[in-house]
Design a protein around this motif. Structure first.
Motif, PDB file in Angstrom:
ATOM      1  N   ALA A  77       0.834  -1.203   0.000  1.00  8.23           N
ATOM      2  CA  ALA A  77       0.000   0.000   0.000  1.00  8.23           C
ATOM      3  C   ALA A  77       0.870   1.255   0.000  1.00  8.23           C
ATOM      4  O   ALA A  77       0.552   2.249  -0.675  1.00  8.23           O
ATOM      5  N   GLY A  78       1.961   1.214   0.755  1.00  7.26           N
ATOM      6  CA  GLY A  78       2.865   2.361   0.789  1.00  7.26           C
ATOM      7  C   GLY A  78       3.454   2.664  -0.578  1.00  7.26           C
ATOM      8  O   GLY A  78       3.549   3.828  -0.987  1.00  7.26           O
ATOM      9  N   TRP A  79       3.829   1.628  -1.296  1.00  7.19           N
ATOM     10  CA  TRP A  79       4.405   1.830  -2.623  1.00  7.19           C
ATOM     11  C   TRP A  79       3.369   2.365  -3.613  1.00  7.19           C
ATOM     12  O   TRP A  79       3.701   3.097  -4.545  1.00  7.19           O
ATOM     13  N   LEU A  80       2.103   1.992  -3.399  1.00  8.06           N
ATOM     14  CA  LEU A  80       1.059   2.353  -4.364  1.00  8.06           C
ATOM     15  C   LEU A  80       0.274   3.604  -3.980  1.00  8.06           C
ATOM     16  O   LEU A  80      -0.632   4.008  -4.713  1.00  8.06           O
ATOM     17  N   HIS A  81       0.594   4.233  -2.856  1.00  7.29           N
ATOM     18  CA  HIS A  81      -0.297   5.270  -2.318  1.00  7.29           C
ATOM     19  C   HIS A  81      -0.454   6.484  -3.230  1.00  7.29           C
ATOM     20  O   HIS A  81      -1.444   7.206  -3.126  1.00  7.29           O
TER      21      HIS A  81
END
Length: 543
Positions: free
Chosen positions: A266-270
Motif C-alpha cells: 500500500a505504501g508503494w502504491l499510495h
C-alpha cells in the motif's frame, strides 16, 4: 518377514502422505527444503543427507546438509553456511560431469543407488573419503534422486547417506522399497518447490511492477518521485514502532507478516494516481509558472513602466522649460526617482510573492492588486492593467504555488488512485491495500478528502500512512516551491496538526516518543536538517 515389515511400511507410507501435505502448505523456501530432506531421512532411516538445487550457470548448489552421527546441521534455517563449492554439471570442455554421483543423477535424470561407496567403480568418491578421514565418519550407502518439476526438468537433487537398520543399527543399502518411497517424495517435493518458485516469481514480478510505477512517477517528476520511495519506508518504521508499543492506547495493536507486507505494498502504491497529474501542475515551482515562469515578463513590464514614466516626465519638463517654470524641472526629477524606486520595490515584492509561502497576508494581497492597477500603453496607444486578472489571481495564492483549481487537479490524484487500485483483483492477503493506500489525505476530524472519513472510520495502518506522507513532504529536499525543513521545524508543524485533529494523536506520540523521526532522518535527510529537537516544545506532545 513380510508380515513384520507390513506395519512398518504402512507407517512409512502414512508418514510420506503427511510430509506431502506439509510440503504443499509450506511457504518459506528454506523450511520447505528442510522438510524435504528431513522427511526423506525419516522414511528411509538415513543417517545423513544433502539437498542440492540447480543454479542458472548449471551447477549444483549445496542447500541443506544434515548428519545425525556427526550432529551436523548446515544450510537452511540454521544460518550456518555450507563451506563447499557448487558442483559443476558440465566440465570445461562442455562434456557432462559423470564422475560425481549428484551431477550424474542430474544430467542423466536417473536415480543412483550405491550399496558401498568404497567399492563403487564408476564414480569419484575422493572428496567423500577425505571427509571421512577428517571426521572419522564412514560414508557407505548412497541414494541419489533427481527432483523434476511439472515440465520434467530436473530442478534439484536429493542425496541420502547410510541407511540404518532399525533393529541392528548397522549401515545397510537403501532398499528398493525405500527408493520408491523417496522417489515419490522427490516428485512431491519438486512440485512443491516449483509452486514455491512460481509464487516467489509472481511476487517478485508484482513488487517490481510496483517499484516501476514509482520510478515512472520519479521520471515524470523529479520533485515527487523520491516521495513514492520514501513514504513506504517511513510507514513501515512507524507501523513497527506501534506494534512494539507496550503501553498506551495502541499496546494491543499488531500486524502479522502478511498484514505487514500488505501495508508495504500500500505504501508503494499510495500515489500511483499521480501518473495522470500534469507536470505543469505537479511541478509548479512558482505561482506564475505555466509553460514558463511569467515573472520575467513582469520584470520587463516594470522596465517599460519606468520608461513610460520617464517619457511623461521629460514631456512635462520640456513644457516647464518653455513656460519658464525652471523650478518644476527638479521637482519632476524627484518624482521620477521616487517612482523608479517604487517600481524596484514592487518588483522585488512580486518576485518574493511568486514563491509559495506558508501564508500571504491580506495586506500583501491588496498590494498585488494596487500594483496591478498601474497602466501600460500598448503599441496601439491603448492602456491596459499592469497585471492580468489571471496573474493577480495566481500571485495572491495564500499558501504554496497552486490555485484552487490546480490544487483540485493535484487532489484528484487520490481519486485516480482509488479507481486504479479498486479495479485490481487482489488475493486475500492484499484486499486492504486500497483502504490503506487511499486514506493518507483524510483527517481525524473528517475534514480530509476524498471521502471525509473520521478517525473511527479509519484503520490504524491507514492513519500510519497519513503521518508518513505528511512528514516526508515536510522534510523533503526536492520540492521546487520550498526549502527542506529541519527536524524541529517539521515536528512543530506536525504537532500543530495533532492539535488541529489532522493526524492521529496516539500514533504521533509514538512517532515522537520512539524517535521514529530520528531513525528516518539518519537514513534519508541531509545532515543540516538534523538539528537538536526539544520535544517539550512540540505542540500537543507531553514528554
Amino acid at each position: 518377514m513380510m508380515d513384520q515389515q507390513h506395519p512398518y511400511l504402512l507407517k512409512r507410507l502414512e508418514r510420506l502422505n503427511t510430509i506431502g501435505v506439509a510440503l504443499s502448505a509450506e511457504r518459506d523456501n528454506k523450511r520447505l527444503l528442510e522438510t524435504i530432506l528431513l522427511g526423506a531421512q525419516e522414511i528411509t532411516n538415513a543417517d545423513g543427507g544433502t539437498l542440492y538445487t540447480i543454479t542458472d550457470d548449471k551447477h549444483l548448489k549445496f542447500e541443506i546438509m544434515r548428519n545425525k552421527t556427526l550432529a551436523l546441521a548446515m544450510g537452511g534455517t540454521t544460518g550456518k553456511e555450507i563451506p563447499f563449492l557448487p558442483i559443476p554439471l558440465y566440465l570445461d570442455d562442455g562434456r557432462p560431469n559423470l564422475t560425481t554421483v549428484a551431477a550424474y543423477a542430474t544430467v542423466n535424470d536417473k536415480t543412483v543407488n550405491i550399496e558401498n561407496a568404497y567399492s563403487a567403480q564408476n564414480f569419484d568418491f575422493t572428496g567423500t573419503r577425505k571427509f571421512d578421514e577428517k571426521t572419522g565418519y564412514h560414508s557407505q550407502s548412497f541414494l541419489t534422486i533427481p527432483m523434476k518439476n511439472h515440465e520434467s526438468e530436473v530442478i534439484g537433487v536429493l542425496q541420502l547417506i547410510n541407511a540404518i537398520d532399525i533393529d541392528t543399527h548397522e549401515i545397510i543399502p537403501f532398499s528398493q522399497a525405500n527408493q520408491s518411497l523417496v522417489e515419490s517424495l522427490a516428485s512431491q517435493a519438486a512440485v512443491a518447490m516449483t509452486n514455491q518458485n512460481l509464487i516467489e516469481g509472481l511476487k517478485g514480478l508484482f513488487e517490481a511492477f510496483i517499484e516501476l510505477m514509482a520510478e515512472a512517477i520519479d521520471q515524470k517528476s523529479p520533485y515527487t518521485g523520491g516521495h513514492c520511495r520514501r513514504v513506504p519506508e517511513l510507514t513501515l518504521m512507524l507501523a513497527q514502532a506501534a506494534i512494539d508499543a507496550k503501553e498506551g492506547p495502541l499496546k494491543d495493536f499488531t500486524l502479522n507478516e502478511k498484514e505487514f507486507y500488505e501495508l508495504k505494498i500500500a505504501g508503494w502504491l499510495h500515489d500511483c494516481g499521480k501518473v495522470t497529474t500534469p507536470e505543469s501542475v505537479m511541478d509548479k515551482p512558482t505561482k506564475l509558472s505555466g509553460i514558463f515562469d511569467r515573472i520575467d515578463l513582469v520584470d520587463q513590464r516594470f522596465e517599460l513602466l519606468k520608461k513610460q514614466a520617464e517619457c511623461d516626465i521629460l514631456k512635462k519638463q520640456v513644457e516647464a522649460l518653455k513656460s519658464g517654470q525652471v523650478q518644476d524641472v527638479a521637482k519632476l526629477d524627484s518624482e521620477l526617482l521616487a517612482f523608479n524606486q517604487q517600481c524596484d520595490e514592487d518588483r522585488e515584492f512580486l518576485r518574493k510573492s511568486n514563491f509559495g509561502s506558508e501564508s500571504m497576508t491580506d495586506e500583501d494581497q491588496q498590494r498585488v492588486i494596487n500594483i496591478a492597477a498601474n497602466q501600460l500603453v500598448n503599441a496601439n496607444g491603448n492602456s491596459r492593467p499592469f497585471l492580468s486578472e489571471n496573474e493577480v489571481y495566481n500571485l495572491n495564492i495564500t499558501r504554496g504555488t497552486l490555485t484552487k483549481e490546480e490544487r483540485e487537479i493535484i487532489n484528484n490524484h487520490i481519486v485516480v488512485t482509488i479507481h486504479m487500485l479498486d479495479s485490481l483483483p487482489y488475493p486475500n492477503g492484499l484486499k486492504r491495500v486500497p483502504e490503506y493506500a487511499c486514506g493518507h489525505h483524510e483527517r481525524m476530524d473528517g475534514r480530509g478528502y476524498p471521502k471525509g472519513l473520521t478517525r473511527e472510520q479509519m484503520s490504524v495502518p491507514a492513519r500510519v500512512m497519513g503521518i508518513a506522507d505528511i512528514f516526508e513532504a515536510l522534510t523533503s529536499k526536492d520540492r521546487p516551491y520550498k526549502k527542506a525543513k529541519t527536524l524541529s521545524e517539521s515536528l512543530y508543524i506536525l504537532g500543530k496538526m495533532k492539535v488541529d485533529h489532522h493526524i492521529d494523536p496516539d500514533l504521533f506520540d509514538i512517532f515522537v516518543r520512539e524517535k521514529v523521526y530520528l531513525r528516518y532522518a539518519q537514513q534519508f535527510l541531509e545532515p543540516e536538517q538534523i538539528d537538536e529537537v526539544d520535544e517539550s516544545k512540540i505542540p500537543g506532545y507531553q514528554p
